[in-house]
Design a protein around this motif. Structure first.
Motif, PDB file in Angstrom:
ATOM      1  N   UNK A  14       0.961  -1.401  -0.054  1.00 60.98           N
ATOM      2  CA  UNK A  14       0.048  -0.116   0.048  1.00 60.98           C
ATOM      3  C   UNK A  14       1.166   1.009  -0.003  1.00 60.98           C
ATOM      4  N   UNK A 125     -17.312  -1.580 -12.958  1.00 60.77           N
ATOM      5  CA  UNK A 125     -15.968  -1.961 -12.678  1.00 60.77           C
ATOM      6  C   UNK A 125     -15.360  -2.946 -13.607  1.00 60.77           C
ATOM      7  N   UNK A 127     -12.549  -5.860 -15.415  1.00 66.08           N
ATOM      8  CA  UNK A 127     -11.525  -6.522 -14.745  1.00 66.08           C
ATOM      9  C   UNK A 127     -10.235  -6.270 -15.508  1.00 66.08           C
ATOM     10  N   UNK A 219      -4.584  -5.849  -7.883  1.00 66.37           N
ATOM     11  CA  UNK A 219      -5.742  -6.045  -7.464  1.00 66.37           C
ATOM     12  C   UNK A 219      -6.867  -6.546  -8.516  1.00 66.37           C
ATOM     13  N   UNK A 221      -8.929  -5.033 -10.774  1.00 64.64           N
ATOM     14  CA  UNK A 221     -10.118  -4.325 -11.295  1.00 64.64           C
ATOM     15  C   UNK A 221      -9.828  -2.970 -10.989  1.00 64.64           C
ATOM     16  N   UNK A 229     -10.040   7.977  -3.871  1.00 63.23           N
ATOM     17  CA  UNK A 229      -9.447   7.635  -2.497  1.00 63.23           C
ATOM     18  C   UNK A 229      -7.806   7.561  -2.581  1.00 63.23           C
TER      19      UNK A 229
ATOM     20  N   UNK B 207     -13.464  -0.893   4.894  1.00 58.86           N
ATOM     21  CA  UNK B 207     -13.583   0.550   4.024  1.00 58.86           C
ATOM     22  C   UNK B 207     -13.782   0.356   2.799  1.00 58.86           C
ATOM     23  N   UNK B 208     -14.859   0.740   2.046  1.00 59.30           N
ATOM     24  CA  UNK B 208     -15.228   0.428   0.716  1.00 59.30           C
ATOM     25  C   UNK B 208     -14.429   1.391  -0.059  1.00 59.30           C
ATOM     26  N   UNK B 209     -13.861   0.705  -1.113  1.00 59.04           N
ATOM     27  CA  UNK B 209     -12.875   1.601  -2.098  1.00 59.04           C
ATOM     28  C   UNK B 209     -11.530   1.875  -1.618  1.00 59.04           C
ATOM     29  N   UNK B 210     -11.184   0.927  -0.819  1.00 61.64           N
ATOM     30  CA  UNK B 210      -9.719   1.199  -0.338  1.00 61.64           C
ATOM     31  C   UNK B 210      -8.976   0.647  -1.275  1.00 61.64           C
ATOM     32  N   UNK B 211      -7.619   0.757  -1.271  1.00 59.12           N
ATOM     33  CA  UNK B 211      -6.537   0.465  -2.521  1.00 59.12           C
ATOM     34  C   UNK B 211      -6.416  -1.183  -2.447  1.00 59.12           C
ATOM     35  N   UNK B 212      -6.486  -1.694  -1.263  1.00 61.80           N
ATOM     36  CA  UNK B 212      -6.616  -3.304  -1.240  1.00 61.80           C
ATOM     37  C   UNK B 212      -6.981  -3.777   0.207  1.00 61.80           C
ATOM     38  N   UNK B 213      -7.235  -4.919   0.404  1.00 60.30           N
ATOM     39  CA  UNK B 213      -7.829  -5.605   1.469  1.00 60.30           C
ATOM     40  C   UNK B 213      -6.653  -6.772   2.183  1.00 60.30           C
ATOM     41  N   UNK B 235     -18.157  -4.846  -5.679  1.00 63.60           N
ATOM     42  CA  UNK B 235     -16.572  -4.413  -5.969  1.00 63.60           C
ATOM     43  C   UNK B 235     -15.666  -4.633  -4.656  1.00 63.60           C
ATOM     44  N   UNK B 238     -15.391  -8.897  -4.789  1.00 65.30           N
ATOM     45  CA  UNK B 238     -14.433  -9.409  -5.790  1.00 65.30           C
ATOM     46  C   UNK B 238     -12.946  -9.289  -5.144  1.00 65.30           C
ATOM     47  N   UNK B 239     -12.610  -7.933  -4.720  1.00 60.63           N
ATOM     48  CA  UNK B 239     -11.276  -7.857  -4.342  1.00 60.63           C
ATOM     49  C   UNK B 239     -11.034  -8.719  -3.134  1.00 60.63           C
ATOM     50  N   UNK B 263     -21.428  -8.874 -12.841  1.00 58.91           N
ATOM     51  CA  UNK B 263     -20.242  -8.136 -12.677  1.00 58.91           C
ATOM     52  C   UNK B 263     -19.262  -8.665 -11.934  1.00 58.91           C
ATOM     53  N   UNK B 266     -17.462 -11.345 -13.651  1.00 57.97           N
ATOM     54  CA  UNK B 266     -16.586 -10.734 -14.852  1.00 57.97           C
ATOM     55  C   UNK B 266     -15.207  -9.972 -14.190  1.00 57.97           C
ATOM     56  N   UNK B 267     -15.261  -9.766 -13.250  1.00 60.64           N
ATOM     57  CA  UNK B 267     -14.114  -8.750 -12.541  1.00 60.64           C
ATOM     58  C   UNK B 267     -13.334  -9.803 -11.665  1.00 60.64           C
TER      59      UNK B 267
END
Lengths: 300, 376
Positions: A14, A125, A127, A219, A221, A229, B207-213, B235, B238-239, B263, B266-267
């Motif tokens: 990150x 989104x 892929x 990631x 996507x 963000x 946290x929605x939309x974070x760079x990664x999890x 979203x 899928x991450x 989706x 697909x992702x």
């Protein structure tokens, strides 16, 4: 200990991405004291350009690594063009205006680019293919670190070395430092300030685009909103490290990445952002100009 | 179109007159009256009007076949504009009209406000759309039934699936901090706590939309969770799934209809394989649904709106209950609703003790070969 290591490496990933974006923020701020809020969008556009390039090249049936390299180069060129144009169109005319005006202009550019991609592409989104090959020697550590993460660390490090070299040892770097120190004086001694500023935007956009390509393939996507963000976080990292300072931006990014990772890992992800910003506030209380920020008074 | 509208208004006025005359002249004894309550004007009218249409179509159908217990079905339509304070008046009015049962109300708040009045008058109420879990689960309203799954139905289905089919012992419950995802996760956690067969090893918001999890994924692994129940949208799902699979984790991933979206597949591509998600049961191929929709199109010239199938099913269930009970007596009707299966556009349904229709609502789907497949 394994768990600590995993969180450490996750935070490093990150942090590296934040760093690639934060470098652009900090360079631009260092030279014209503008917080370029559209910078996150440049990162997003980089990722989109790469995706489009990859789709085309995959149809031609090229080698995976070749595709990734070409896509990265395309993303860098395209994003740099956007950064250059944004500067010429939205910031240059406002260079002598009060400092708030270019800031508002930057927010406008950010919204414009976001909606432009939303309309020109899609709100869905998409892929993003994983083109980074699995390294054989990493197989045993697959649970801890992935090859895409290794690529991110290495690329960030290389970018840092190149940038440091550029600024410390080239003529252009000298001109940049001179412009940062005193724009009028630099102009008087014959530095082409306009060109230096354009160059700064191009370099900042290029690193952001690289970050976009790397994180997207890690990631898997992207959508039109990813830049917002990431951009805000990178901005925070730049402030944390001391805006205007390049090593500071990198250090701030890593500190932010680790803070988020360790707080999520050991405490709770519910308050991930809260902790990250709490940390920012604490650091700014004790070091108002950031960890490595210049402590000399504002020149304005 | 305009002409159609005028005709509709004219019919409505004549209909209203007819109702008034009937009520006024005391001729009502020859009919079975069913109240239809919901928003029929105002900004939420689009939720209530399809129910009125469904009731009319069913009543017409049944009356053409000789009615219920030899009497014609008569509808008394009342507007509650979805407001609790108006709904109590609507209820009082319908009770005064001596309705045998009520089809409605539409909004959960209005339904709750009106239910007490019906309960005292011993009148069966059946809603096609009120999803608030407490309406049936509190046990306060034995006269209340519904043909729609409650808000916690998905969480319940996910938990039961994890416990009975997957037989996992350690579950991580995650959500995206949003109203929808967090609500679902909280229901899932409370069901798991009540059941006690499995342990909730992790309950956290991401946290929605974070760079990664990656940090939260490491945490799932460290806590030894065998399954993840995730409340949220595709979203983030899928991450998380992608990162789990890349780290070689085989943890089951169970989510909701926010993830049951193409989706997502697909992702997440190959990583989506094997993911479970709940989604509304597909009733569009049911012959009764096809027929009801076609009829609506013929009579009203448009496709039916929200909750049409649910209302159609509720009206059928009510008429069937009266027929089977042999009278409009409250106890007999309730018994018939709970024991007797009835064919509806939602499938063959009856009602459980709490008043929820069995077999209505959600099913578990799994991603198999790049497609969501309903698990039977």
């Amino acid at each position: 200990m394994d768990y600590f290591m995993e969180l450490f490496l996750g935070g490093l990933t990150r942090g590296s991405i934040y760093a690639l974006i934060a470098l652009g923020y900090t360079m631009v701020y260092g030279i014209i004291e503008l917080i370029n809020f559209a910078h996150g969008e440049i990162y997003m556009i980089g990722a989109f350009t790469a995706l489009i390039t990859i789709s085309v090249l995959t149809m031609l049936g090229l080698n995976k690594i070749a595709i990734l390299l070409i896509a990265a180069v395309a993303a860098i060129i395209y994003s740099s063009a956007y950064g250059y144009t944004a500067e010429k169109v939205a910031y240059k005319p406002l260079r002598s205006a009060p400092r708030l005006s270019p800031l508002i202009s930057a927010i406008g550019v950010s919204l414009f680019l976001q909606n432009y991609v939303l309309l020109a592409q899609t709100s869905d989104f998409l892929p993003f293919p994983n083109l980074i090959p699995q390294f054989k020697f990493l197989k045993a550590y697959g649970g801890i670190v992935q090859s895409s993460e290794i690529v991110i660390y290495v690329t960030t490090a290389i970018v840092l070395v190149i940038l440091t070299f550029l600024i410390k040892f080239t003529k252009l770097g000298k001109a940049m430092r001179a412009t940062a120190q005193d724009r009028d004086m630099a102009m008087l001694v014959g530095v082409n300030v306009d060109r230096v500023i354009s160059f700064t935007f191009v370099v900042g956009s290029a690193t952001a685009a690289l970050g976009g390509v790397l994180i997207a393939s890690h990631i898997g996507q992207i959508n039109f909103y990813i830049g917002f963000i990431a951009g805000i976080k990178a901005f925070v990292a730049a402030v944390l490290g001391g805006i205007g300072s390049m090593p500071g931006a990198v250090l701030g990014s890593l500190v932010l990445g680790w803070t988020e990772s360790f707080f999520t890992g050991y405490i709770s992800s519910d308050y991930e952002d809260v902790f990250a910003f709490l940390f920012l506030v604490l650091i700014l209380i004790f070091r108002p100009s950031g960890i490595l920020g210049r402590t000399d008074t504002d020149k304005v | 179109m305009k002409k159609g509208m005028r005709m509709f208004l004219l019919t409505a006025i004549i209909g209203l007159f007819a109702v008034f005359t009937l009520a006024g002249s005391g001729l009502a004894a020859g009919t079975i009256k069913i109240g239809v309550a919901g928003p029929h004007s105002g900004d939420l009218a689009s939720y209530g009007l399809p129910t009125v249409n469904a009731a009319k179509l069913v009543a017409k159908d049944i009356n053409a076949k000789g009615g219920v217990l030899g009497k014609k079905v008569e509808l008394i339509v009342e507007d509650d504009v979805c407001k609790p304070e108006v709904a109590t008046n609507t209820a009082t009015k319908l009770v005064g009209d001596h309705v045998a049962a009520v089809l409605g109300h539409i909004c959960s708040g209005a339904t709750k406000a009106a239910l007490g009045i019906y309960k005292e008058a011993h009148i069966v109420v059946m809603s096609p759309s009120a999803t608030n879990p407490a309406l049936t689960q509190s046990g306060d309203y034995p006269n209340f039934f519904r043909t729609i799954a409650s808000d916690d139905a998905q969480a319940k289905l996910e938990v039961e699936f994890a416990l009975n089919k997957l037989k996992v012992k350690k579950i991580a419950v995650l959500h995206d901090k949003g109203d929808y995802g967090k609500g679902l996760a909280e229901y899932a956690r409370s069901f798991l706590k009540k059941d006690k067969r499995a342990q909730v090893v992790l309950f956290e918001g991401i946290t929605p939309g974070a760079v990664d999890y990656s940090a939260i994924v490491q945490k799932i692994k460290r806590k030894g969770a065998e399954a993840v129940i995730f409340g949220g949208y595709h979203p983030e799902a899928s991450k998380i799934v992608t990162q789990m699979r890349k780290k070689g984790m085989k943890t089951y991933f169970i989510s909701d209809d926010g993830v049951k979206d193409d989706t997502f597949i697909k992702v997440a591509k190959q990583f989506a394989e094997g993911v479970y998600a709940t989604g509304p049961k597909d009733v569009s191929k049911n012959p009764m649904t096809v027929k009801a929709r076609a009829e609506h199109k013929k009579v009203y010239g448009s496709d039916p709106g929200a909750f049409f199938e649910n209302a159609y099913a509720a009206m059928l269930a009510l008429c069937n209950a009266i027929q089977k009970a042999g009278s409009t007596k409250y106890d007999a009707m309730v018994k018939a609703l709970r024991t007797d299966y009835v064919d509806t556009p939602l499938g063959k349904i009856r009602f459980d003790k709490r008043g929820d229709a069995t077999g209505v609502g959600f099913a578990i789907y799994q991603v198999q070969h790049g497609k969501y497949v309903e698990l039977k």
